[in-house]
Design a protein around this motif. Structure first.
Motif, PDB file in Angstrom:
ATOM      1  N   ASN A  97       0.825  -1.201   0.000  1.00 11.43           N
ATOM      2  CA  ASN A  97       0.000   0.000   0.000  1.00 11.43           C
ATOM      3  C   ASN A  97       0.864   1.258   0.000  1.00 11.43           C
ATOM      4  N   THR A  98       1.849   1.267  -0.883  1.00 10.39           N
ATOM      5  CA  THR A  98       2.800   2.377  -0.936  1.00 10.39           C
ATOM      6  C   THR A  98       2.683   3.074  -2.286  1.00 10.39           C
ATOM      7  N   THR A  99       2.336   4.367  -2.246  1.00  9.03           N
ATOM      8  CA  THR A  99       2.092   5.114  -3.472  1.00  9.03           C
ATOM      9  C   THR A  99       2.946   6.378  -3.524  1.00  9.03           C
ATOM     10  N   LEU A 100       3.210   6.827  -4.769  1.00 10.46           N
ATOM     11  CA  LEU A 100       3.966   8.064  -5.013  1.00 10.46           C
ATOM     12  C   LEU A 100       5.311   8.049  -4.282  1.00 10.46           C
ATOM     13  N   ALA A 101       5.997   6.927  -4.414  1.00 10.45           N
ATOM     14  CA  ALA A 101       7.267   6.745  -3.717  1.00 10.45           C
ATOM     15  C   ALA A 101       8.433   7.309  -4.528  1.00 10.45           C
ATOM     16  N   PHE A 102       9.474   7.722  -3.803  1.00  7.89           N
ATOM     17  CA  PHE A 102      10.801   8.053  -4.339  1.00  7.89           C
ATOM     18  C   PHE A 102      10.873   9.387  -5.080  1.00  7.89           C
ATOM     19  N   GLU A 103       9.943  10.305  -4.862  1.00 10.48           N
ATOM     20  CA  GLU A 103      10.009  11.582  -5.558  1.00 10.48           C
ATOM     21  C   GLU A 103      11.309  12.308  -5.209  1.00 10.48           C
ATOM     22  N   TYR A 104      12.053  12.685  -6.219  1.00  6.79           N
ATOM     23  CA  TYR A 104      13.318  13.406  -6.084  1.00  6.79           C
ATOM     24  C   TYR A 104      14.317  12.681  -5.177  1.00  6.79           C
ATOM     25  N   ALA A 105      14.255  11.368  -5.163  1.00  9.56           N
ATOM     26  CA  ALA A 105      15.215  10.591  -4.385  1.00  9.56           C
ATOM     27  C   ALA A 105      16.311  10.036  -5.302  1.00  9.56           C
ATOM     28  N   GLN A 106      17.541  10.093  -4.818  1.00 12.18           N
ATOM     29  CA  GLN A 106      18.656   9.414  -5.467  1.00 12.18           C
ATOM     30  C   GLN A 106      18.732   8.036  -4.823  1.00 12.18           C
ATOM     31  N   ALA A 107      18.372   6.979  -5.594  1.00 14.38           N
ATOM     32  CA  ALA A 107      18.045   5.708  -4.948  1.00 14.38           C
ATOM     33  C   ALA A 107      18.720   4.515  -5.611  1.00 14.38           C
ATOM     34  N   ASP A 108      18.983   3.515  -4.795  1.00 18.56           N
ATOM     35  CA  ASP A 108      19.368   2.176  -5.251  1.00 18.56           C
ATOM     36  C   ASP A 108      18.436   1.223  -4.516  1.00 18.56           C
ATOM     37  N   ASP A 165       2.891   0.108  -5.623  1.00 19.61           N
ATOM     38  CA  ASP A 165       1.716   0.677  -6.288  1.00 19.61           C
ATOM     39  C   ASP A 165       2.083   1.779  -7.275  1.00 19.61           C
ATOM     40  N   SER A 166       2.939   2.732  -6.862  1.00 16.94           N
ATOM     41  CA  SER A 166       3.343   3.778  -7.805  1.00 16.94           C
ATOM     42  C   SER A 166       4.694   4.360  -7.431  1.00 16.94           C
ATOM     43  N   VAL A 167       5.442   4.715  -8.474  1.00 16.07           N
ATOM     44  CA  VAL A 167       6.744   5.353  -8.353  1.00 16.07           C
ATOM     45  C   VAL A 167       6.648   6.710  -9.036  1.00 16.07           C
ATOM     46  N   PHE A 168       7.139   7.758  -8.370  1.00 16.42           N
ATOM     47  CA  PHE A 168       6.891   9.120  -8.827  1.00 16.42           C
ATOM     48  C   PHE A 168       8.188   9.921  -8.899  1.00 16.42           C
ATOM     49  N   ASN A 169       8.641  10.224 -10.100  1.00 18.91           N
ATOM     50  CA  ASN A 169       9.735  11.165 -10.355  1.00 18.91           C
ATOM     51  C   ASN A 169      10.976  10.953  -9.493  1.00 18.91           C
ATOM     52  N   PRO A 170      11.569   9.762  -9.519  1.00 17.24           N
ATOM     53  CA  PRO A 170      12.856   9.622  -8.834  1.00 17.24           C
ATOM     54  C   PRO A 170      13.917  10.476  -9.515  1.00 17.24           C
ATOM     55  N   LYS A 171      14.866  10.926  -8.719  1.00 20.90           N
ATOM     56  CA  LYS A 171      15.893  11.839  -9.222  1.00 20.90           C
ATOM     57  C   LYS A 171      16.985  11.110  -9.984  1.00 20.90           C
ATOM     58  N   GLY A 172      17.297   9.872  -9.534  1.00 23.43           N
ATOM     59  CA  GLY A 172      18.347   9.119 -10.195  1.00 23.43           C
ATOM     60  C   GLY A 172      18.619   7.808  -9.489  1.00 23.43           C
ATOM     61  N   GLY A 173      19.431   6.960 -10.154  1.00 26.16           N
ATOM     62  CA  GLY A 173      19.792   5.683  -9.564  1.00 26.16           C
ATOM     63  C   GLY A 173      19.098   4.537 -10.267  1.00 26.16           C
ATOM     64  N   VAL A 174      18.746   3.508  -9.534  1.00 33.71           N
ATOM     65  CA  VAL A 174      18.097   2.329 -10.086  1.00 33.71           C
ATOM     66  C   VAL A 174      16.988   1.868  -9.155  1.00 33.71           C
ATOM     67  N   ILE A 175      15.859   1.482  -9.734  1.00 32.52           N
ATOM     68  CA  ILE A 175      14.725   0.965  -8.974  1.00 32.52           C
ATOM     69  C   ILE A 175      14.345  -0.386  -9.577  1.00 32.52           C
ATOM     70  N   ARG A 176      14.392  -1.410  -8.746  1.00 36.80           N
ATOM     71  CA  ARG A 176      14.089  -2.771  -9.184  1.00 36.80           C
ATOM     72  C   ARG A 176      12.833  -3.253  -8.460  1.00 36.80           C
ATOM     73  N   ALA A 177      11.932  -3.872  -9.190  1.00 43.36           N
ATOM     74  CA  ALA A 177      10.718  -4.419  -8.584  1.00 43.36           C
ATOM     75  C   ALA A 177      10.137  -5.475  -9.516  1.00 43.36           C
ATOM     76  N   ASP A 178       9.409  -6.434  -8.945  1.00 39.82           N
ATOM     77  CA  ASP A 178       8.711  -7.403  -9.790  1.00 39.82           C
ATOM     78  C   ASP A 178       7.639  -6.704 -10.616  1.00 39.82           C
ATOM     79  N   ARG A 179       6.961  -5.744  -9.993  1.00 40.70           N
ATOM     80  CA  ARG A 179       5.913  -5.016 -10.700  1.00 40.70           C
ATOM     81  C   ARG A 179       5.792  -3.599 -10.144  1.00 40.70           C
ATOM     82  N   ILE A 180       5.582  -2.647 -11.034  1.00 44.23           N
ATOM     83  CA  ILE A 180       5.257  -1.276 -10.658  1.00 44.23           C
ATOM     84  C   ILE A 180       3.871  -0.987 -11.209  1.00 44.23           C
ATOM     85  N   GLY A 181       2.929  -0.689 -10.315  1.00 44.02           N
ATOM     86  CA  GLY A 181       1.565  -0.447 -10.767  1.00 44.02           C
ATOM     87  C   GLY A 181       1.450   0.789 -11.633  1.00 44.02           C
TER      88      GLY A 181
END
Length: 313
Positions: free
Chosen positions: A246-257, A265-281
């Motif tokens: 139940n996690t939505t609008l995650a990682f906005e402007y985050a530099q992430a690994d 559920d949703s990924v929103f405007n990450p700043k950079g890096g890599v995001i791995r998941a089985d599924r992104i809604g």
């Protein structure tokens, strides 16, 4: 009129007291009035009640306290080398332990709010804070094991914190904290770890909106997280083997690994890096806000791919 047990003080031979010094035994006293045991030192205080009267143990040092009741304000200010076991600080013992050094508390209930302020060298084991509002502010060198706390603004601006088997119900925790390690814990905490630096959480459950904003060096390992707009505005976010429910609008402007088990559920405007998941809604990448090519998305499936948020359409 006080009975015999309410006025019993006896000097006993030393047996492992601080520095091997002779320890005074203070047993089963009823103490009230201002600064009842002011500057007390090298004493064992057992089965005593500290009733109305501020600052009963102000400027004390080298005390062993057990089975005592604290019922009034400011019991331990400017105190050093204190061990407390099997005791209770009631609601009016608020602002109880401030400006201290080397304070160990075990098997104790601290009902009073605003405890521990600007104190260094704190060990808490099996301690319950049913009203932990504004507790552990501006403290450093803290170890917590099997601590339960309920209250907002827990551990603000604390440095060098290690916690295990910690349960927290309360918002805005660890704001401005630095060098924090948490293991095997459960945090129900909106706005946790804001403005924080060097935070690592292992094998824990965290539920709360806006997790970790405006922070840097946040690492989450084997955690389960539930959050609205969580993990945003973070410089160097690392997630390993974490599950987002139940996690939505995650990682906005985050530099992430980020390594997510299952779906998000949703990924929103990450700043950079890599995001791995089985599924992104839902993946929202707005080229007006972020450089899209700075983030690598590795997902088995993406339900929807949008170029802007729904409120901007």
């Amino acid at each position: 009129m006080r009975g015999f047990f309410e006025s019993y003080i006896e000097i006993m031979p030393a047996s492992g007291g601080p520095g091997g010094m002779e320890m005074k035994e203070i047993n089963q006293q009823f103490l009230n009035g201002e600064r009842a045991l002011f500057q007390e030192h090298d004493s064992r205080i057992s089965y005593c009640t500290f009733a109305d009267g501020e600052s009963p143990l102000k400027e004390s040092r080298d005390l062993e306290i057990d089975n005592c009741l604290f019922r009034w304000k400011y019991p331990l200010w400017y105190s050093k080398n204190i061990t407390m076991k099997n005791s209770a600080l009631f609601d009016m013992a608020r602002a109880g332990i401030w400006y201290g050094e080397n304070i160990s508390v075990q098997d104790t209930v601290i009902e009073a709010p605003k405890n521990f302020r600007r104190t260094r060298g704190i060990v808490l084991q099996n301690v319950n804070f049913p009203n932990a509002s504004e507790t552990l502010w501006n403290c450093q060198d803290i170890e917590m094991d099997s601590v339960t706390a309920r209250g907002d603004y827990f551990a603000m601006n604390c440095r060098n914190v290690k916690a295990s088997n910690f349960t927290l119900t309360g918002n805005y925790s660890f704001d401005g904290g630095c060098d924090i390690e948490i293991r095997d814990s459960r945090l129900l905490s909106k706005d946790a770890f804001w403005n924080a630096e060097n935070v690592t959480v292992y094998d824990s459950f965290i539920s709360g909106e806006y997790l970790g904003w405006n922070s840097r060096n946040i690492t989450l390992v084997n955690c389960v997280i539930e959050s609205l707009q969580g993990m945003c505005y973070i410089d160097n976010l690392v997630m390993k083997n974490c599950r987002l429910v139940n996690t939505t609008l995650a990682f906005e402007y985050a530099q992430a690994d980020v390594e997510i088990v299952g779906s998000v559920d949703s990924v929103f405007n990450p700043k950079g890096g890599v995001i791995r998941a089985d599924r992104i809604g839902e993946l929202i990448m707005d080229g007006r806000k972020v450089k899209i090519d700075q983030t690598r998305i590795e997902a088995g499936e993406i339900g929807k791919h949008l170029d802007r948020a729904s409120w901007e359409v």
